[in-house]
Motif scaffolding. Sequence first.
Motif, PDB file in Angstrom:
ATOM      1  N   CYS A  49       0.839  -1.210   0.000  1.00 46.14           N
ATOM      2  CA  CYS A  49       0.000   0.000   0.000  1.00 46.14           C
ATOM      3  C   CYS A  49       0.866   1.248   0.000  1.00 46.14           C
ATOM      4  O   CYS A  49       0.629   2.203  -0.733  1.00 46.14           O
ATOM      5  N   GLN A  52       2.430   1.811  -3.411  1.00 47.97           N
ATOM      6  CA  GLN A  52       1.439   2.261  -4.390  1.00 47.97           C
ATOM      7  C   GLN A  52       1.063   3.719  -4.134  1.00 47.97           C
ATOM      8  O   GLN A  52       1.011   4.525  -5.070  1.00 47.97           O
ATOM      9  N   LEU A  56       1.898   6.899  -6.634  1.00 49.06           N
ATOM     10  CA  LEU A  56       0.808   7.733  -7.150  1.00 49.06           C
ATOM     11  C   LEU A  56       1.092   9.206  -6.845  1.00 49.06           C
ATOM     12  O   LEU A  56       0.958  10.068  -7.709  1.00 49.06           O
ATOM     13  N   THR A 117      -7.913   3.752   4.274  1.00 49.55           N
ATOM     14  CA  THR A 117      -7.974   2.473   4.959  1.00 49.55           C
ATOM     15  C   THR A 117      -8.757   1.426   4.173  1.00 49.55           C
ATOM     16  O   THR A 117      -9.521   1.750   3.276  1.00 49.55           O
ATOM     17  N   GLU A 138     -11.580   5.005   1.202  1.00 45.12           N
ATOM     18  CA  GLU A 138     -11.372   3.563   1.239  1.00 45.12           C
ATOM     19  C   GLU A 138     -10.277   3.191   0.224  1.00 45.12           C
ATOM     20  O   GLU A 138     -10.237   3.729  -0.876  1.00 45.12           O
ATOM     21  N   LYS A 139      -9.410   2.265   0.601  1.00 45.53           N
ATOM     22  CA  LYS A 139      -8.319   1.861  -0.299  1.00 45.53           C
ATOM     23  C   LYS A 139      -8.897   1.199  -1.548  1.00 45.53           C
ATOM     24  O   LYS A 139      -9.936   0.545  -1.483  1.00 45.53           O
ATOM     25  N   PRO A 140      -8.224   1.306  -2.679  1.00 44.94           N
ATOM     26  CA  PRO A 140      -6.922   1.953  -2.855  1.00 44.94           C
ATOM     27  C   PRO A 140      -7.053   3.465  -3.080  1.00 44.94           C
ATOM     28  O   PRO A 140      -8.072   3.933  -3.596  1.00 44.94           O
ATOM     29  N   LEU A 141      -6.018   4.204  -2.719  1.00 44.70           N
ATOM     30  CA  LEU A 141      -5.986   5.630  -2.982  1.00 44.70           C
ATOM     31  C   LEU A 141      -5.942   5.821  -4.494  1.00 44.70           C
ATOM     32  O   LEU A 141      -5.095   5.233  -5.173  1.00 44.70           O
ATOM     33  N   ASP A 142      -6.875   6.580  -5.042  1.00 40.71           N
ATOM     34  CA  ASP A 142      -6.949   6.725  -6.496  1.00 40.71           C
ATOM     35  C   ASP A 142      -7.004   8.203  -6.887  1.00 40.71           C
ATOM     36  O   ASP A 142      -7.297   9.064  -6.068  1.00 40.71           O
ATOM     37  N   PRO A 143      -6.715   8.507  -8.159  1.00 42.34           N
ATOM     38  CA  PRO A 143      -6.696   9.900  -8.610  1.00 42.34           C
ATOM     39  C   PRO A 143      -8.031  10.623  -8.410  1.00 42.34           C
ATOM     40  O   PRO A 143      -8.057  11.813  -8.101  1.00 42.34           O
TER      41      PRO A 143
ATOM     42  N   ILE B  44       5.857  -4.247  -7.634  1.00 43.39           N
ATOM     43  CA  ILE B  44       4.824  -4.115  -6.602  1.00 43.39           C
ATOM     44  C   ILE B  44       4.032  -5.417  -6.448  1.00 43.39           C
ATOM     45  O   ILE B  44       3.618  -5.771  -5.345  1.00 43.39           O
ATOM     46  N   SER B  86      -4.857  -2.601  -3.408  1.00 40.42           N
ATOM     47  CA  SER B  86      -3.846  -1.668  -3.944  1.00 40.42           C
ATOM     48  C   SER B  86      -3.238  -2.138  -5.251  1.00 40.42           C
ATOM     49  O   SER B  86      -2.742  -1.325  -6.032  1.00 40.42           O
TER      50      SER B  86
END
Lengths: 156, 139
Positions: A49, A52, A56, A117, A138-143, B44, B86
């Motif tokens: 995580c 990633q 990003l 998270t 909420e994961k994943p962190l996105d654009p 990854i 992820s």
Amino acid sequence: MAHTLPSSDQSSDQDKWDSGGLECKGQLLIKIVMRNRLTALVVDGDTTCWVQEQELLHSYGVQTLGVDNSRDAVDLIASDAEFNLIIIEKILPVLNGLEVTRQICEIGVRCKMLEVTACSGESERQAFLAIGVDVFIEKPLDPEHLVPILREVDGQ
Amino acid sequence: MDRYGMQNQIACIRSLFDQGYLDEQFIQLEELQDDANPNFVQEIVTLFYTDSTRLIQNIELTLNSRPINFSKLDDYMHQFKGSSSSIGAKKVTSECAVFRQYCAAGNAEAYIKQEHAILRKKLEFYFQMMGQAAVAQTT
């Protein structure tokens, strides 16, 4: 005194940096032009995580520092390290994310704080927002979630 | 990359999407890959399998202990869901969410491990194909 951050992917960032700002490539990676070079602290015990999220952020020219436990995060903030953005996971080694966030806020940090998270309920979301987290993702962190925050922090 | 190699690569990755093993997050990882970081996706994914293998071992230990520490189990599954989401491992991520139901039936561990192993095989095939395509490009 600002803490000296380890450099991010400098050669790649230099290539993308021009006189006006920083452009981001890709189709899912939303294109924006940054006016400033922002800094971010990523606090997550899970390496996948962490990697990633930092990659990003790097793609938007954000210089990052990653720590994998709450103790290091609190010590860093207490030593006057300054960041534009702090990203925290809920489950962390040593102290949980809620407690870390509370301690960071008590120190007096005023930058944008994101809770990123894997899974949580509404009560947890409210608990984090109540102690000072600005955004709960909420994961994943996105654009889609990150870009509006970067724009705001960048003063756009 | 020659046309045949590219078509094969696209077909392979599309299959992984069609079967529900991967989601859009994987495409985002590919878009983050660039000349300065040419092996980002493979790195990854490798990281994910190293971390998640350890997590599965911890989950196994927790499930085998008596009484079962459900709080610890929750934390492990939280981490597992986070790291699999992820990298875009859609099926593994969604199975983490139903883990508890199978936990009651006593076969949760086997189920998660099965999905984890299936995805690993498919991703290894994908990276093998990318390697072949890269070789084809240079010959």
